[in-house]
Design a protein around this motif. Structure first.
Motif, PDB file in Angstrom:
ATOM      1  N   ILE A   1      -1.520   0.022 -10.314  1.00  0.00           N
ATOM      2  CA  ILE A   1      -1.358  -1.421 -10.001  1.00  0.00           C
ATOM      3  C   ILE A   1      -0.149  -1.711  -8.982  1.00  0.00           C
ATOM      4  CG2 ILE A   1      -0.024  -2.707 -11.842  1.00  0.00           C
ATOM      5  CD1 ILE A   1      -0.775  -0.550 -13.983  1.00  0.00           C
ATOM      6  N   ILE A   2       0.389  -0.913  -8.664  1.00  0.00           N
ATOM      7  CA  ILE A   2       1.416  -1.547  -7.245  1.00  0.00           C
ATOM      8  C   ILE A   2       0.424  -1.598  -6.187  1.00  0.00           C
ATOM      9  CG2 ILE A   2       2.707  -0.697  -5.183  1.00  0.00           C
ATOM     10  CD1 ILE A   2       3.884   0.906  -7.538  1.00  0.00           C
ATOM     11  N   ASN A   3      -0.416  -1.375  -5.764  1.00  0.00           N
ATOM     12  CA  ASN A   3      -2.010  -1.938  -4.549  1.00  0.00           C
ATOM     13  C   ASN A   3      -2.270  -2.380  -4.600  1.00  0.00           C
ATOM     14  OD1 ASN A   3      -0.011   1.116  -2.951  1.00  0.00           O
ATOM     15  ND2 ASN A   3      -1.498   2.101  -3.603  1.00  0.00           N
ATOM     16  N   THR A   4      -3.080  -2.910  -6.033  1.00  0.00           N
ATOM     17  CA  THR A   4      -3.865  -4.224  -5.724  1.00  0.00           C
ATOM     18  C   THR A   4      -3.285  -5.142  -6.855  1.00  0.00           C
ATOM     19  OG1 THR A   4      -4.576  -3.180  -8.508  1.00  0.00           O
ATOM     20  CG2 THR A   4      -5.844  -2.120  -6.135  1.00  0.00           C
TER      21      THR A   4
ATOM     22  N   GLU B   1       6.342 -14.369  -8.939  1.00  0.00           N
ATOM     23  CA  GLU B   1       5.012 -14.431  -9.682  1.00  0.00           C
ATOM     24  C   GLU B   1       4.008 -12.938  -9.067  1.00  0.00           C
ATOM     25  OE1 GLU B   1       3.499 -17.723  -8.697  1.00  0.00           O
ATOM     26  OE2 GLU B   1       4.601 -19.184 -10.600  1.00  0.00           O
ATOM     27  N   THR B   2       3.894 -12.414 -10.458  1.00  0.00           N
ATOM     28  CA  THR B   2       3.794 -11.327  -9.281  1.00  0.00           C
ATOM     29  C   THR B   2       1.060 -11.259 -10.665  1.00  0.00           C
ATOM     30  OG1 THR B   2       4.612  -9.809  -9.613  1.00  0.00           O
ATOM     31  CG2 THR B   2       3.335  -8.520  -9.738  1.00  0.00           C
ATOM     32  N   ASP B   3       0.533 -10.869  -9.631  1.00  0.00           N
ATOM     33  CA  ASP B   3      -0.791 -10.677 -10.599  1.00  0.00           C
ATOM     34  C   ASP B   3      -1.703  -9.670 -10.521  1.00  0.00           C
ATOM     35  OD1 ASP B   3      -2.929 -11.433  -8.350  1.00  0.00           O
ATOM     36  OD2 ASP B   3      -1.964 -13.252  -8.136  1.00  0.00           O
ATOM     37  N   TYR B   4      -2.689  -9.400 -11.503  1.00  0.00           N
ATOM     38  CA  TYR B   4      -3.141  -7.924 -10.865  1.00  0.00           C
ATOM     39  C   TYR B   4      -4.929  -8.384 -11.487  1.00  0.00           C
ATOM     40  CZ  TYR B   4      -5.046  -3.234 -12.024  1.00  0.00           C
ATOM     41  OH  TYR B   4      -5.438  -2.118 -12.377  1.00  0.00           O
ATOM     42  N   ASN B   5      -5.432  -8.016 -10.910  1.00  0.00           N
ATOM     43  CA  ASN B   5      -7.308  -8.679 -10.733  1.00  0.00           C
ATOM     44  C   ASN B   5      -7.538  -9.711 -10.956  1.00  0.00           C
ATOM     45  OD1 ASN B   5      -7.580  -5.976 -10.568  1.00  0.00           O
ATOM     46  ND2 ASN B   5      -8.177  -5.431 -13.073  1.00  0.00           N
ATOM     47  N   ASN B   6      -6.162 -10.873 -10.039  1.00  0.00           N
ATOM     48  CA  ASN B   6      -6.732 -12.143 -10.404  1.00  0.00           C
ATOM     49  C   ASN B   6      -5.685 -12.882 -11.653  1.00  0.00           C
ATOM     50  OD1 ASN B   6      -7.268 -11.988  -7.930  1.00  0.00           O
ATOM     51  ND2 ASN B   6      -9.526 -12.099  -8.825  1.00  0.00           N
ATOM     52  N   ASN B   7      -5.293 -11.585 -12.645  1.00  0.00           N
ATOM     53  CA  ASN B   7      -4.351 -12.399 -13.736  1.00  0.00           C
ATOM     54  C   ASN B   7      -2.906 -12.227 -13.666  1.00  0.00           C
ATOM     55  OD1 ASN B   7      -6.861 -12.668 -15.722  1.00  0.00           O
ATOM     56  ND2 ASN B   7      -7.271 -10.745 -15.599  1.00  0.00           N
ATOM     57  N   ASP B   8      -1.952 -13.121 -14.853  1.00  0.00           N
ATOM     58  CA  ASP B   8      -0.357 -12.936 -14.363  1.00  0.00           C
ATOM     59  C   ASP B   8      -0.273 -11.506 -14.400  1.00  0.00           C
ATOM     60  OD1 ASP B   8      -1.028 -15.540 -13.098  1.00  0.00           O
ATOM     61  OD2 ASP B   8       0.011 -16.791 -14.921  1.00  0.00           O
TER      62      ASP B   8
ATOM     63  N   ASN C   1       0.688  -1.122   0.066  1.00  0.00           N
ATOM     64  CA  ASN C   1       0.192   0.224  -0.225  1.00  0.00           C
ATOM     65  C   ASN C   1       0.686   0.924   0.033  1.00  0.00           C
ATOM     66  OD1 ASN C   1      -1.649   2.123   1.964  1.00  0.00           O
ATOM     67  ND2 ASN C   1      -3.206   0.890   0.646  1.00  0.00           N
ATOM     68  N   PHE C   2       1.144   1.797  -1.468  1.00  0.00           N
ATOM     69  CA  PHE C   2       1.561   3.286  -1.263  1.00  0.00           C
ATOM     70  C   PHE C   2       0.995   4.475  -1.509  1.00  0.00           C
ATOM     71  CE2 PHE C   2       4.860   6.084  -3.014  1.00  0.00           C
ATOM     72  CZ  PHE C   2       6.146   5.355  -3.160  1.00  0.00           C
ATOM     73  N   GLN C   3       1.233   5.413  -0.552  1.00  0.00           N
ATOM     74  CA  GLN C   3       0.636   6.232  -0.353  1.00  0.00           C
ATOM     75  C   GLN C   3       1.980   7.957  -0.682  1.00  0.00           C
ATOM     76  OE1 GLN C   3      -1.399   7.553   2.918  1.00  0.00           O
ATOM     77  NE2 GLN C   3      -1.681   5.214   3.596  1.00  0.00           N
ATOM     78  N   GLU C   4       1.844   8.099  -1.856  1.00  0.00           N
ATOM     79  CA  GLU C   4       2.659   9.177  -2.540  1.00  0.00           C
ATOM     80  C   GLU C   4       3.513  10.570  -1.303  1.00  0.00           C
ATOM     81  OE1 GLU C   4       2.587  11.066  -5.614  1.00  0.00           O
ATOM     82  OE2 GLU C   4       0.347  10.511  -5.849  1.00  0.00           O
ATOM     83  N   GLY C   5       3.937  11.375  -1.138  1.00  0.00           N
ATOM     84  CA  GLY C   5       3.954  12.302  -0.062  1.00  0.00           C
ATOM     85  C   GLY C   5       4.634  13.490  -1.490  1.00  0.00           C
TER      86      GLY C   5
END
Length: 331
Positions: free
Chosen positions: A78-81, A102-109, A63-67
């Motif tokens: 994309i990073i946060n989900t 292994e990285t997935d985004y919205n349950n997709n590889d 969970n990335f919160q930019e300053g």
């Protein structure tokens, strides 16, 4: 009557000896200095480094919160989900380190990569799943191999641990009770800590300007529970004058036989980054069965043929990662 009196005196004497031993043990091991030495021994348990193989399985959410940092909101989303799974295998016998990401985004590889590093032979290879059916050799700095060799060398880890313990004294550490939790604080000069790190990375001073940290201190706060302060609940690390703070919360911690698992939350705060929270769960297995990667079917990154480059490009265009990048660029 004498026998009975002698028996009572003997029992009382034994109880007194036991109580004295408990009081001494508790008083010695709960002193701030000795508590920190014990904490260092627990975190850097080099006895575990006598095993020949290790297998680490890690699951990570960010969970990335930019300053003040300017980051594209789509990239931030994309990073946060995304969900990250990292499988690390270390074989100390043949000095091979394997990383499977292994990285997935919205349950997709999204991205599946394997890297293999042969530390002694100074060779690092990557395998891009669904992109190219071949290992690609990449060039990395020789300094990295020196560092990796230090990580799997129990002698250097033992030297590093002892160097840290030498930095602990009665003047730079303290303990305060906060309810059922004990806050153990130690302040170490940043340059002294860099000197300790030099045992693991002899080139560290070539990569940073140590003069910038002459007046700085690193404050470590370790929150422990239990009668002997042996259960670590949270660790806070602050670099004074640099507005950098790292908090590590230990939610669960279990060890059985040759297996160890834990759930951690890491929170990093800096001037540029408002806050990055890493929710991390991992388990470690010692003397585990690890795979061996044969890199004989490999090519140097500069030696990729034209056909192989076309295959990489065509397969990349079919990937979810390519579509995400394309959507961000064309917005």
């Amino acid at each position: 009557m004498r026998k009975k009196t002698y028996l009572i005196i003997s029992i009382l004497f034994i109880i007194a000896v036991i109580l004295t031993a408990i009081i001494y043990y508790y008083g010695y091991y709960t002193k701030p200095k000795n508590t920190y030495i014990k904490i260092i021994d627990n975190i850097l348990d080099t006895k575990k480094n006598t095993y020949n193989t290790y297998k680490y399985k890690t699951n990570l959410n960010i969970n990335f919160q930019e300053g003040n940092a300017q980051i594209n909101q789509d990239i931030l989303n994309i990073i946060n989900t995304s969900n990250f799974n990292l499988d690390t295998q270390i074989n100390k016998t043949n000095k091979q380190i394997i990383l499977n990401l292994e990285t997935d985004y919205n349950n997709n590889d999204l991205l599946n990569i394997q890297t293999c590093t042969n530390v002694d032979k100074k060779g690092t290879y990557i395998y891009l799943k669904d992109i190219l059916n071949k290992y690609i050799k990449i060039d990395i700095n020789d300094k990295m191999y020196i560092f990796l060799n230090s990580i799997i060398d129990e002698n250097k880890l033992e030297l590093f641990k002892n160097k840290l313990k030498d930095l602990v004294n009665s003047n730079n550490c303290s303990s305060n009770k906060e309810g059922k939790v004990t806050k153990n604080t130690i302040k170490i000069k940043t340059n002294d800590f860099i000197d300790a790190l030099e045992i693991l990375d002899e080139n560290i001073k070539n990569n940073i300007d140590a003069s910038k940290y002459n007046e700085d201190e690193i404050e470590f706060n370790v929150y422990t529970t239990g009668l002997m302060k042996n259960k670590i609940q949270k660790i806070e690390i602050t670099i004074e004058n640099k507005n950098i703070k790292l908090c590590i919360e230990n939610n669960t911690d279990n060890e059985k036989n040759n297996k160890y698992d834990s759930n951690l939350k890491l929170i990093l705060q800096t001037d540029q980054i408002k806050q990055v929270t890493l929710n991390l769960s991992y388990d470690v297995e010692y003397n585990a069965k690890v795979e061996f990667v044969d890199t004989s079917n490999s090519t140097n990154i500069e030696g990729l043929t034209k056909d192989e480059q076309i295959i990489i490009l065509d397969n990349f265009k079919k990937s979810n990662l390519y579509n995400l990048i394309k959507n961000i660029i064309t917005k």
